[in-house]
Design a protein around this motif. Structure first.
Motif, PDB file in Angstrom:
ATOM      1  N   ILE B  78       0.848  -1.143  -0.120  1.00  0.00           N
ATOM      2  CA  ILE B  78      -0.191  -0.138   0.443  1.00  0.00           C
ATOM      3  C   ILE B  78       0.795   1.216  -0.099  1.00  0.00           C
ATOM      4  N   GLN B  79       2.068   1.467   1.258  1.00  0.00           N
ATOM      5  CA  GLN B  79       2.765   2.684   0.883  1.00  0.00           C
ATOM      6  C   GLN B  79       3.322   2.719  -0.165  1.00  0.00           C
ATOM      7  N   VAL B  82       1.486   4.540  -3.024  1.00  0.00           N
ATOM      8  CA  VAL B  82       0.643   5.978  -1.636  1.00  0.00           C
ATOM      9  C   VAL B  82       1.862   7.282  -2.751  1.00  0.00           C
ATOM     10  N   GLN B  91      -3.782  10.014  -3.297  1.00  0.00           N
ATOM     11  CA  GLN B  91      -3.574   9.323  -2.630  1.00  0.00           C
ATOM     12  C   GLN B  91      -4.507   7.936  -2.221  1.00  0.00           C
ATOM     13  N   HIS B  94      -4.509   5.337  -5.024  1.00  0.00           N
ATOM     14  CA  HIS B  94      -3.408   4.619  -5.215  1.00  0.00           C
ATOM     15  C   HIS B  94      -3.654   3.993  -4.370  1.00  0.00           C
ATOM     16  N   GLY B  95      -3.976   3.864  -2.935  1.00  0.00           N
ATOM     17  CA  GLY B  95      -3.790   3.306  -1.774  1.00  0.00           C
ATOM     18  C   GLY B  95      -4.754   2.247  -2.174  1.00  0.00           C
ATOM     19  N   SER B  98      -3.716  -0.947  -4.992  1.00  0.00           N
ATOM     20  CA  SER B  98      -2.584  -1.228  -4.443  1.00  0.00           C
ATOM     21  C   SER B  98      -3.110  -2.322  -3.439  1.00  0.00           C
ATOM     22  N   ALA B 135      -3.852   1.955   9.885  1.00  0.00           N
ATOM     23  CA  ALA B 135      -4.853   2.389   8.601  1.00  0.00           C
ATOM     24  C   ALA B 135      -5.787   2.757   8.957  1.00  0.00           C
TER      25      ALA B 135
END
Lengths: 214, 214
Positions: B78-79, B82, B91, B94-95, B98, B135
């Motif tokens: 996830i990171q 982002v 952000q 995109h997170g 992923s 999270a």
């Protein structure tokens, strides 16, 4: 027949069974299925172990009966709150309020249903999954209905089931959060969710779609 | 030292450990912690039981290591997706993409993290709860940031944590739904969620609040 069994028989069987189930929900919610012991349930219920076995069967039977009773309670609480003559958003609003009231009033029931039942797996998990699926279908029907009113049934139907799964997950997750924030009322919790999902859904139905900009 | 242990020693320990962990994730995801057996893990990994104990410890140790590895993988995925220089909604977008890509690519990892770890309870559940809390905090920071940009930081902050808990729950629930609908891409799943929650949140920040009508 022991003296204890004779004494217990003075109470109607239904009352005894309720006492045992109440105690079992309490103990299962605290320790989980695997760690919970029939000794502790017997102690909390004030009913001897042999009598528990006679009335409600093994630990597995007892757990199954707990889940069935609490699931029925939860669904009835939600259904009692929903008024089918209202518009879709108001039905959802009333359903959510009833749900959060149930979680606040019966937090042990919610813990057994939401956390413990899934962890045991097998037929228990299957029963909870079936209940969640029913909840998702009910929400999907509301969403499709609301979409149809605005003349966008097809788009709403295409993504309706996924959106409804998301909404049910949002409601559950907020319920867990609410357990740690007992000062937030069921009305406020339901409003947050309505603001989050219904306004978003409304925009979507009206053709206002979020698009990535980068 | 048995012949098997000698043969196994020809592979670097890190490689062996990875094989064992891969097998363990597979077996735990299929059977759950309580039902999974070290015999089966040994068979799937092609590594003897004594060697598993020597390298990674007991079944409990092994499960703990699986959870830690998969949780780290998920958070890193996830990171990596982002980009902190983007606006909050991008952000989140995109997170989410992923996240859904991870669930599609490593469905057994997701099952172990999301279903199995909670069911075992104790420190495992605590670890997963800590990951969920992280999270939720990350999402809450985005939400507050987005609210602040529009000059409504206070309102966004008041309900931000609850809304973020709801959003994380929605994302998880949609991930479960997606496991049964592998034809729906990570981009579509992330779009649904953005449409559902971001548009709703946006309305809220702009002062457009859902209110009950009956």
């Amino acid at each position: 027949m022991t003296e204890e069994v004779q004494r217990a028989r003075r109470l109607p069987r239904a009352v005894r069974e309720r006492q045992i189930l109440d105690a079992a929900v309490q103990v299962f919610s605290r320790y989980g299925y695997h760690t919970a012991s029939m000794d502790e349930i017997s102690e909390v219920a004030g009913v001897s172990k042999p009598m528990i076995y006679t009335y409600l069967g093994s630990k597995e039977d007892l757990f199954a009966k707990c889940i069935r009773r609490e699931a029925t309670r939860l669904l009835e609480a939600i259904q009692d709150g929903v008024k089918p003559e209202l518009p879709p958003d108001m039905q959802l609003w009333h359903g959510l309020r009833s749900f959060y009231r149930f979680v606040a009033d019966f937090r042990e029931s919610w813990t057994v249903l939401h956390r413990q039942a899934l962890t045991v797996g097998g037929e228990f998990a299957a029963e909870i999954t079936a209940m969640r699926t029913r909840a998702i279908e009910l929400v999907a029907a509301l969403v499709v209905n609301a979409g149809a009113r605005k003349g966008l049934a097809e788009q709403a139907e295409f993504s309706g089931e996924g959106l409804s799964a998301a909404l049910v997950g949002a409601a559950e997750s907020l319920a867990d959060w609410a357990l740690d924030h007992p000062d937030v009322s069921d009305g406020v919790l339901a409003s947050w969710l309505m603001n989050l999902v219904w306004l978003g859904f409304n925009d979507l139905v009206e053709g206002d779609v979020w698009k990535p900009t980068a």
